[in-house]
Design a protein around this motif. Structure first.
Motif, PDB file in Angstrom:
ATOM      1  N   GLY A  40       0.810  -1.208   0.000  1.00 10.56           N
ATOM      2  CA  GLY A  40       0.000   0.000   0.000  1.00 10.56           C
ATOM      3  C   GLY A  40       0.847   1.263   0.000  1.00 10.56           C
ATOM      4  O   GLY A  40       2.072   1.219  -0.124  1.00 10.56           O
ATOM      5  N   SER A  41       0.161   2.402   0.149  1.00 12.52           N
ATOM      6  CA  SER A  41       0.802   3.706   0.080  1.00 12.52           C
ATOM      7  C   SER A  41       0.375   4.588   1.238  1.00 12.52           C
ATOM      8  O   SER A  41      -0.739   4.438   1.768  1.00 12.52           O
ATOM      9  CB  SER A  41       0.438   4.416  -1.235  1.00 12.52           C
ATOM     10  OG  SER A  41       0.875   3.685  -2.348  1.00 12.52           O
ATOM     11  N   LEU A  42       1.252   5.502   1.606  1.00 17.03           N
ATOM     12  CA  LEU A  42       0.952   6.556   2.567  1.00 17.03           C
ATOM     13  C   LEU A  42       1.682   7.816   2.133  1.00 17.03           C
ATOM     14  O   LEU A  42       2.721   7.738   1.479  1.00 17.03           O
ATOM     15  CB  LEU A  42       1.420   6.186   3.979  1.00 17.03           C
ATOM     16  CG  LEU A  42       0.573   5.258   4.827  1.00 17.03           C
ATOM     17  CD1 LEU A  42       1.299   4.939   6.132  1.00 17.03           C
ATOM     18  CD2 LEU A  42      -0.795   5.847   5.114  1.00 17.03           C
ATOM     19  N   ARG A  43       1.148   8.968   2.528  1.00 14.78           N
ATOM     20  CA  ARG A  43       1.815  10.239   2.254  1.00 14.78           C
ATOM     21  C   ARG A  43       2.008  10.974   3.570  1.00 14.78           C
ATOM     22  O   ARG A  43       1.024  11.282   4.258  1.00 14.78           O
ATOM     23  CB  ARG A  43       0.989  11.088   1.305  1.00 14.78           C
ATOM     24  CG  ARG A  43       1.707  12.349   0.814  1.00 14.78           C
ATOM     25  CD  ARG A  43       0.764  13.236   0.072  1.00 14.78           C
ATOM     26  NE  ARG A  43       1.414  14.294  -0.662  1.00 14.78           N
ATOM     27  CZ  ARG A  43       0.899  15.509  -0.818  1.00 14.78           C
ATOM     28  NH1 ARG A  43      -0.274  15.803  -0.288  1.00 14.78           N
ATOM     29  NH2 ARG A  43       1.554  16.419  -1.522  1.00 14.78           N
ATOM     30  N   LEU A  44       3.248  11.235   3.902  1.00 17.17           N
ATOM     31  CA  LEU A  44       3.570  12.000   5.097  1.00 17.17           C
ATOM     32  C   LEU A  44       3.746  13.467   4.747  1.00 17.17           C
ATOM     33  O   LEU A  44       4.247  13.799   3.663  1.00 17.17           O
ATOM     34  CB  LEU A  44       4.854  11.480   5.743  1.00 17.17           C
ATOM     35  CG  LEU A  44       4.908   9.998   6.093  1.00 17.17           C
ATOM     36  CD1 LEU A  44       6.215   9.675   6.797  1.00 17.17           C
ATOM     37  CD2 LEU A  44       3.721   9.587   6.928  1.00 17.17           C
TER      38      LEU A  44
ATOM     39  N   ARG B 270      10.610   3.759  -4.648  1.00 20.29           N
ATOM     40  CA  ARG B 270       9.342   3.560  -3.942  1.00 20.29           C
ATOM     41  C   ARG B 270       8.858   4.829  -3.254  1.00 20.29           C
ATOM     42  O   ARG B 270       7.654   5.063  -3.162  1.00 20.29           O
ATOM     43  CB  ARG B 270       9.490   2.453  -2.889  1.00 20.29           C
ATOM     44  CG  ARG B 270       9.887   1.110  -3.447  1.00 20.29           C
ATOM     45  CD  ARG B 270       9.795   0.027  -2.374  1.00 20.29           C
ATOM     46  NE  ARG B 270      10.703   0.259  -1.272  1.00 20.29           N
ATOM     47  CZ  ARG B 270      10.319   0.353   0.004  1.00 20.29           C
ATOM     48  NH1 ARG B 270       9.043   0.227   0.330  1.00 20.29           N
ATOM     49  NH2 ARG B 270      11.220   0.546   0.967  1.00 20.29           N
ATOM     50  N   PHE B 271       9.781   5.622  -2.745  1.00 22.62           N
ATOM     51  CA  PHE B 271       9.440   6.846  -2.014  1.00 22.62           C
ATOM     52  C   PHE B 271       9.814   8.062  -2.847  1.00 22.62           C
ATOM     53  O   PHE B 271      10.806   8.045  -3.571  1.00 22.62           O
ATOM     54  CB  PHE B 271      10.203   6.917  -0.695  1.00 22.62           C
ATOM     55  CG  PHE B 271       9.793   5.906   0.346  1.00 22.62           C
ATOM     56  CD1 PHE B 271       8.943   4.849   0.057  1.00 22.62           C
ATOM     57  CD2 PHE B 271      10.266   6.026   1.648  1.00 22.62           C
ATOM     58  CE1 PHE B 271       8.576   3.928   1.021  1.00 22.62           C
ATOM     59  CE2 PHE B 271       9.914   5.122   2.632  1.00 22.62           C
ATOM     60  CZ  PHE B 271       9.076   4.065   2.311  1.00 22.62           C
ATOM     61  N   THR B 272       9.031   9.125  -2.696  1.00 27.54           N
ATOM     62  CA  THR B 272       9.316  10.384  -3.372  1.00 27.54           C
ATOM     63  C   THR B 272       9.193  11.533  -2.390  1.00 27.54           C
ATOM     64  O   THR B 272       8.147  11.679  -1.747  1.00 27.54           O
ATOM     65  CB  THR B 272       8.360  10.610  -4.547  1.00 27.54           C
ATOM     66  OG1 THR B 272       8.450   9.519  -5.465  1.00 27.54           O
ATOM     67  CG2 THR B 272       8.708  11.902  -5.278  1.00 27.54           C
ATOM     68  N   ILE B 273      10.250  12.333  -2.286  1.00 26.95           N
ATOM     69  CA  ILE B 273      10.230  13.516  -1.427  1.00 26.95           C
ATOM     70  C   ILE B 273       9.931  14.733  -2.290  1.00 26.95           C
ATOM     71  O   ILE B 273      10.385  14.825  -3.444  1.00 26.95           O
ATOM     72  CB  ILE B 273      11.572  13.675  -0.677  1.00 26.95           C
ATOM     73  CG1 ILE B 273      11.481  14.762   0.384  1.00 26.95           C
ATOM     74  CG2 ILE B 273      12.723  13.926  -1.642  1.00 26.95           C
ATOM     75  CD1 ILE B 273      12.709  14.817   1.302  1.00 26.95           C
ATOM     76  N   SER B 274       9.150  15.647  -1.750  1.00 25.41           N
ATOM     77  CA  SER B 274       8.810  16.854  -2.490  1.00 25.41           C
ATOM     78  C   SER B 274       8.523  17.977  -1.507  1.00 25.41           C
ATOM     79  O   SER B 274       8.425  17.751  -0.303  1.00 25.41           O
ATOM     80  CB  SER B 274       7.598  16.623  -3.394  1.00 25.41           C
ATOM     81  OG  SER B 274       6.458  16.303  -2.623  1.00 25.41           O
ATOM     82  N   ARG B 275       8.392  19.185  -2.029  1.00 26.45           N
ATOM     83  CA  ARG B 275       8.105  20.330  -1.180  1.00 26.45           C
ATOM     84  C   ARG B 275       7.132  21.257  -1.882  1.00 26.45           C
ATOM     85  O   ARG B 275       7.013  21.227  -3.108  1.00 26.45           O
ATOM     86  CB  ARG B 275       9.390  21.075  -0.844  1.00 26.45           C
ATOM     87  CG  ARG B 275      10.139  21.601  -2.063  1.00 26.45           C
ATOM     88  CD  ARG B 275      11.107  22.683  -1.703  1.00 26.45           C
ATOM     89  NE  ARG B 275      11.926  23.111  -2.817  1.00 26.45           N
ATOM     90  CZ  ARG B 275      11.514  23.878  -3.813  1.00 26.45           C
ATOM     91  NH1 ARG B 275      10.266  24.283  -3.856  1.00 26.45           N
ATOM     92  NH2 ARG B 275      12.330  24.232  -4.765  1.00 26.45           N
ATOM     93  N   ASP B 276       6.480  22.082  -1.070  1.00 26.91           N
ATOM     94  CA  ASP B 276       5.547  23.083  -1.586  1.00 26.91           C
ATOM     95  C   ASP B 276       5.910  24.407  -0.927  1.00 26.91           C
ATOM     96  O   ASP B 276       5.641  24.601   0.256  1.00 26.91           O
ATOM     97  CB  ASP B 276       4.106  22.670  -1.262  1.00 26.91           C
ATOM     98  CG  ASP B 276       3.090  23.612  -1.857  1.00 26.91           C
ATOM     99  OD1 ASP B 276       3.371  24.821  -1.992  1.00 26.91           O
ATOM    100  OD2 ASP B 276       1.982  23.149  -2.179  1.00 26.91           O
TER     101      ASP B 276
ATOM    102  N   ASN C 245       5.235   4.504  -1.541  1.00 31.64           N
ATOM    103  CA  ASN C 245       4.505   3.490  -2.295  1.00 31.64           C
ATOM    104  C   ASN C 245       5.157   2.132  -2.113  1.00 31.64           C
ATOM    105  O   ASN C 245       6.311   2.030  -1.703  1.00 31.64           O
ATOM    106  CB  ASN C 245       4.492   3.855  -3.780  1.00 31.64           C
ATOM    107  CG  ASN C 245       3.791   5.163  -4.057  1.00 31.64           C
ATOM    108  OD1 ASN C 245       2.847   5.548  -3.355  1.00 31.64           O
ATOM    109  ND2 ASN C 245       4.236   5.869  -5.081  1.00 31.64           N
ATOM    110  N   ILE C 246       4.421   1.106  -2.458  1.00 29.96           N
ATOM    111  CA  ILE C 246       4.903  -0.283  -2.360  1.00 29.96           C
ATOM    112  C   ILE C 246       5.530  -0.506  -0.986  1.00 29.96           C
ATOM    113  O   ILE C 246       6.665  -0.990  -0.840  1.00 29.96           O
ATOM    114  CB  ILE C 246       5.910  -0.627  -3.483  1.00 29.96           C
ATOM    115  CG1 ILE C 246       5.459  -0.041  -4.824  1.00 29.96           C
ATOM    116  CG2 ILE C 246       6.049  -2.140  -3.599  1.00 29.96           C
ATOM    117  CD1 ILE C 246       6.446  -0.220  -5.943  1.00 29.96           C
TER     118      ILE C 246
END
Length: 123
Positions: free
Chosen positions: A16-20, A67-73, A84-85
């Motif tokens: 599954g997936s989660l977003r922190l 599997r993971f992606t870091i980003s900023r706003d 993900n995964i």
């Protein structure tokens, strides 16, 4: 002084997936590198990913690449970690952290930390 507040942890099944999310209290983040670390019970805190606020350059631990992606706003003064995964071995308390001027994977030199958010991946 930078105050960091994480959110978005929880329980998810393997695959599954989660977003922190990590919200920062200051708007002057251009000199900062911000990172995600995690700590599982009985283990040391380990680097997961980092991002340069000024250049948007990103860095990942080998265990999460792809599997993971870091980003900023910038507008929201927030950083994110899309996971993900997910695997049971990703289970840990996840922390966001910030430091000035240069990238490093060493947790000890990060100056500011959030309180952590629990991520649990069931098999």
């Amino acid at each position: 002084q930078v105050r960091l507040v994480e959110s978005g942890g929880g329980l998810v099944q393997a695959g599954g997936s989660l977003r922190l999310s990590c919200a920062a209290s200051t708007r002057t983040l251009n000199r900062y590198y911000m990172g995600w670390f995690r700590q599982a019970p009985g283990k040391e805190r380990e680097f997961v990913a980092a991002i340069s606020w000024s250049t948007d350059s990103t860095y990942y631990a080998d265990s999460v690449k792809g599997r993971f992606t870091i980003s900023r706003d910038n507008a929201k003064n927030s950083m994110y970690l899309q996971m993900n995964i997910l695997k049971p071995e990703d289970t840990a308390v996840y922390y966001c952290a910030a430091k000035l001027d240069y990238y490093t994977t060493y947790a000890a030199v990060y100056e500011y930390w959030g309180q952590g958010t629990q991520v649990t991946v069931s098999s």
